[in-house]
Design an enzyme around this catalytic site. Structure first.
Site, PDB file in Angstrom:
ATOM      1  N   CYS A  88      -5.487   3.855  -5.177  1.00 18.05           N
ATOM      2  CA  CYS A  88      -5.156   2.486  -4.778  1.00 18.05           C
ATOM      3  C   CYS A  88      -4.387   2.481  -3.454  1.00 18.05           C
ATOM      4  CB  CYS A  88      -4.435   1.778  -5.902  1.00 18.05           C
ATOM      5  SG  CYS A  88      -4.635   0.015  -5.803  1.00 18.05           S
ATOM      6  N   HIS A 207      -6.678   2.846 -10.638  1.00 21.48           N
ATOM      7  CA  HIS A 207      -5.509   3.635 -11.082  1.00 21.48           C
ATOM      8  C   HIS A 207      -5.844   4.516 -12.276  1.00 21.48           C
ATOM      9  CE1 HIS A 207      -2.084   1.726  -8.892  1.00 21.48           C
ATOM     10  NE2 HIS A 207      -2.912   0.703  -8.811  1.00 21.48           N
ATOM     11  N   GLU A 209      -4.306   6.969 -13.359  1.00 19.08           N
ATOM     12  CA  GLU A 209      -3.076   7.441 -14.031  1.00 19.08           C
ATOM     13  C   GLU A 209      -2.591   6.437 -15.078  1.00 19.08           C
ATOM     14  OE1 GLU A 209      -3.318   6.146 -11.147  1.00 19.08           O
ATOM     15  OE2 GLU A 209      -1.614   4.844 -10.727  1.00 19.08           O
TER      16      GLU A 209
HETATM   17  N1  GLN Z   1      -2.174  -4.169  -2.840  1.00 17.83           N
HETATM   18  C1  GLN Z   1      -1.520  -2.920  -2.599  1.00 17.83           C
HETATM   19  C2  GLN Z   1      -1.479  -2.584  -1.122  1.00 17.83           C
HETATM   20  O1  GLN Z   1      -2.109  -3.219  -0.366  1.00 17.83           O
HETATM   21  C3  GLN Z   1      -2.189  -1.815  -3.373  1.00 17.83           C
HETATM   22  C4  GLN Z   1      -2.101  -2.098  -4.838  1.00 17.83           C
HETATM   23  C5  GLN Z   1      -2.021  -0.900  -5.701  1.00 17.83           C
HETATM   24  O2  GLN Z   1      -1.791   0.244  -5.286  1.00 17.83           O
HETATM   25  N2  GLN Z   1      -2.163  -1.163  -6.959  1.00 17.83           N
HETATM   26  O3  GLN Z   1      -0.820  -1.680  -0.719  1.00 17.83           O
END
Ligand code: GLN
Length: 228
Positions: A88, A207, A209
């Site tokens: 992410c 994610h 994890e």
């Molecule tokens: N929206 C977050 C960002 O732009 C990422 C979200 C996440 O890691 N769950 O950094």
């Protein structure tokens, strides 16, 4: 012994500790998790790296005083054969390391492209990615963690586990600019690429994890074991 560097920038770090620990038990490979807070802790003895999810802007700010990100980027450039898992916000960091001629991942990414927090969702993700099989450690018994996250239930691990959908947890997730992907797509939500592998760098917009499916964490440890 595999030494896993975990960037303690901000966000979902502790869940990675739990997932790495479970994956190492499944593989029967001993690991040491090195929690990285300052650039000076990033050294040649790390076998692989995890860049967790969270908020990428906060991560960049948090990193500034301790030069953690710049040290991690240099480490990745010096050791391109060592595996990296970015989830992410970690994938955002990999795709947009900053600096004019830095490129760690041949894919562009668009932040928050699914919408706002309330548009977060869970969905099955198809993998075209071989992961090492786990042993008989039962992840289904995983209890709630200290952050009250209940790992998602997944089926018993089968021989053909890599054919099973991965429980994708998308939280204010980014999206790969599909036409920009110049490396190997490995994870798909319908037709959309949601995970890519560039050499030994794996970037996922979801994610893993936060589930009890440790295929990606096993991949990281297994690859490190092979290359060290
Ligand atoms: N929206 C977050 C960002 O732009 C990422 C979200 C996440 O890691 N769950 O950094």
């Amino acid at each position: 012994m595999v030494r896993v560097g975990l960037a303690m920038l901000q966000g979902a770090r502790h869940e990675h500790v739990q997932a790495l620990t479970a994956a190492s038990k499944q593989l029967g490979v001993d690991i040491e998790i090195v929690e990285l807070r300052t650039g000076s802790q990033v050294d040649d003895r790390l076998d692989c790296l995890v860049l967790p999810g969270g908020e990428s802007t906060a991560m960049r700010k948090a990193s500034q005083s301790e030069s953690l990100l710049s040290a991690l980027f240099s480490w990745m450039e010096e050791h391109p054969q060592r595996p990296v898992l970015g989830t992410c916000a970690g994938a955002i960091i990999l795709a947009t390391p900053g600096g004019s001629n830095r490129s760690l991942l041949r894919a562009e990414i668009s932040r928050n492209a699914w919408g706002r927090q309330r548009d977060s969702f869970e969905a099955g993700v198809a993998l075209s990615f071989e992961t090492p099989a786990g042993g008989d450690f039962s992840p289904n018994k995983a209890p709630r963690d200290q952050f009250n996250h209940q790992p998602l239930p997944v089926g018993e691990m089968a021989q053909s586990e890599h054919e099973e959908l991965f429980p994708g947890v998308f939280i204010r997730a980014p999206r790969f600019v599909q036409s920009s992907v110049g490396c190997t797509p490995v994870a798909f939500l319908g037709d959309e690429i949601v995970g890519v592998l560039d050499g030994q760098r794996l970037a996922l917009t979801f994610h893993p994890e936060l589930t009890n499916d440790y295929r990606f964490h096993r991949w990281l440890i297994h690859q490190s074991f092979l290359t060290n």
